[in-house]
Scaffold this active site. Structure first.
Site, PDB file in Angstrom:
ATOM      1  N   ASP A  72      36.180  35.667  41.471  1.00  0.00           N
ATOM      2  CA  ASP A  72      37.349  34.915  41.928  1.00  0.00           C
ATOM      3  C   ASP A  72      37.494  34.898  43.440  1.00  0.00           C
ATOM      4  O   ASP A  72      38.404  34.268  43.974  1.00  0.00           O
ATOM      5  CB  ASP A  72      38.634  35.459  41.279  1.00  0.00           C
ATOM      6  CG  ASP A  72      38.865  36.939  41.506  1.00  0.00           C
ATOM      7  OD1 ASP A  72      37.880  37.686  41.678  1.00  0.00           O
ATOM      8  OD2 ASP A  72      40.042  37.369  41.504  1.00  0.00           O
ATOM      9  N   HIS A  95      38.905  49.430  46.306  1.00  0.00           N
ATOM     10  CA  HIS A  95      38.773  48.666  45.071  1.00  0.00           C
ATOM     11  C   HIS A  95      37.669  49.310  44.239  1.00  0.00           C
ATOM     12  O   HIS A  95      37.090  50.327  44.648  1.00  0.00           O
ATOM     13  CB  HIS A  95      38.451  47.208  45.410  1.00  0.00           C
ATOM     14  CG  HIS A  95      38.665  46.249  44.278  1.00  0.00           C
ATOM     15  ND1 HIS A  95      39.669  46.385  43.350  1.00  0.00           N
ATOM     16  CD2 HIS A  95      37.973  45.117  43.912  1.00  0.00           C
ATOM     17  CE1 HIS A  95      39.612  45.406  42.479  1.00  0.00           C
ATOM     18  NE2 HIS A  95      38.591  44.627  42.783  1.00  0.00           N
ATOM     19  N   ASP A 139      42.948  43.031  46.511  1.00  0.00           N
ATOM     20  CA  ASP A 139      42.085  43.811  45.631  1.00  0.00           C
ATOM     21  C   ASP A 139      41.886  45.234  46.151  1.00  0.00           C
ATOM     22  O   ASP A 139      40.788  45.626  46.543  1.00  0.00           O
ATOM     23  CB  ASP A 139      40.746  43.110  45.435  1.00  0.00           C
ATOM     24  CG  ASP A 139      40.872  41.864  44.590  1.00  0.00           C
ATOM     25  OD1 ASP A 139      40.242  41.805  43.532  1.00  0.00           O
ATOM     26  OD2 ASP A 139      41.613  40.937  44.993  1.00  0.00           O
TER      27      ASP A 139
END
Length: 303
Positions: A65, A138, A206
């Site tokens: 994404d 992340h 993220d």
């Protein structure tokens, strides 16, 4: 002046009503794109800004994404007639990942230069801006980015006169040149005052809310930060998935004392992020629950 547009605000997958998170920054005729998920070219078209002048693409990490829209976006740039070099920067391995994606776009009419980012931090001077990449937390290597536009001090004519600097050199010194005549050297610091406050934008998505984020966002005019979850009860999910709640983002914004925070990267399950705005503003009042194509023109304070 910096033109800022948050092209999309979605995380994980594009939705009919919400595009994936990506940031478009314009300055002095050049453009910077941060992240490029599926369909980023569509939201750029809807925005109405020209994508041809984008000279730099920054990738935060290698989840789909945030990067899988690159082939379509670069093809669109090529179809618009771009022939100038494009730079793509991202975590170590960016060149290999991009070349794998670009197997389906093999004949672009412009060259691509890659910058591999490694370690905790990397500072890049590009396009008249200072861009700092810093590692966040992340479940794979991920970087946030701070974009800064410095501003020099005011020209001090009285100081130039007192220093006996010939009038014909004033303009050149004001623009940072060093001039030598008859064995005498004149430098810009002889005629310029102290540097004034510039503009600063930090983009972070993220990640868990680690201290390095507040450090790099400190005093930012605009802090764009993920708010993956707004509904109460998602704290453990945020920890497990290495994301942030809106309230954790607000705590970072408060600690960094930013001018304004835009939330982004909403979970697909969160249909109405704006429902949580009042609760988040109790932590950080200058919060905006951003929408797709949220736009602002940042100017120096005196302008």
């Amino acid at each position: 002046m910096l033109d800022i547009c948050l092209l999309g605000t979605g995380g994980m997958m594009p939705l009919p009503y919400r595009a994936l998170t990506s940031l478009f920054v314009r300055y002095n005729g050049s453009g910077i794109l941060i992240d490029c998920g599926e369909g980023t070219q569509i939201t750029t078209k809807r925005l109405g800004w020209s994508f041809k002048p984008i000279d730099l693409i920054l990738i935060t990490h290698f989840h789909a994404d945030h990067i899988s829209g690159l082939p379509g976006f670069l093809l669109m740039m090529g179809n618009a007639g771009r022939t100038e070099k494009l730079t793509i920067a991202g975590p170590a391995g960016i060149e290999k990942v991009c070349k794998s994606l670009l197997i389906i776009a093999p004949r672009l009419p412009f060259p691509i230069e890659y910058i591999e980012i490694d370690g905790a931090e990397k500072v890049m001077e590009m396009l008249g801006l200072t861009i700092t990449a810093f590692k966040v937390d992340h479940n794979l290597t991920c970087y946030a980015y701070t974009v800064e536009l410095a501003r020099q001090g005011r020209f001090d004519a009285e100081r130039a006169k007192n220093a006996g600097i010939p009038l014909k050199f004033w303009n050149r010194l004001q623009h940072g040149e060093t001039v030598t005549e008859d064995g005498v050297t004149y430098t810009s610091d002889m005629v310029m005052g102290e540097a004034r406050k510039g503009l600063k934008v930090t983009y972070c998505t993220d990640t868990r809310p680690v201290p390095v984020i507040a450090k790099h966002a400190e005093g930012a005019d605009l802090f764009i930060c993920e708010g993956m979850y707004g509904e109460p009860g998602n704290e453990e999910k945020a920890k497990e998935k290495k994301h942030m709640t809106m309230y954790e983002a607000a705590e970072l914004a408060r600690e960094a004392d930013v001018g304004e925070m835009w939330l982004t990267h909403y979970s697909p399950s969160m249909n109405r992020p704006q429902d949580f705005e009042d609760a988040v503003k109790k932590i950080f009042p200058r919060t905006v629950v951003a929408k797709d194509r949220q736009t602002v023109e940042l100017r120096f304070p005196e302008e």
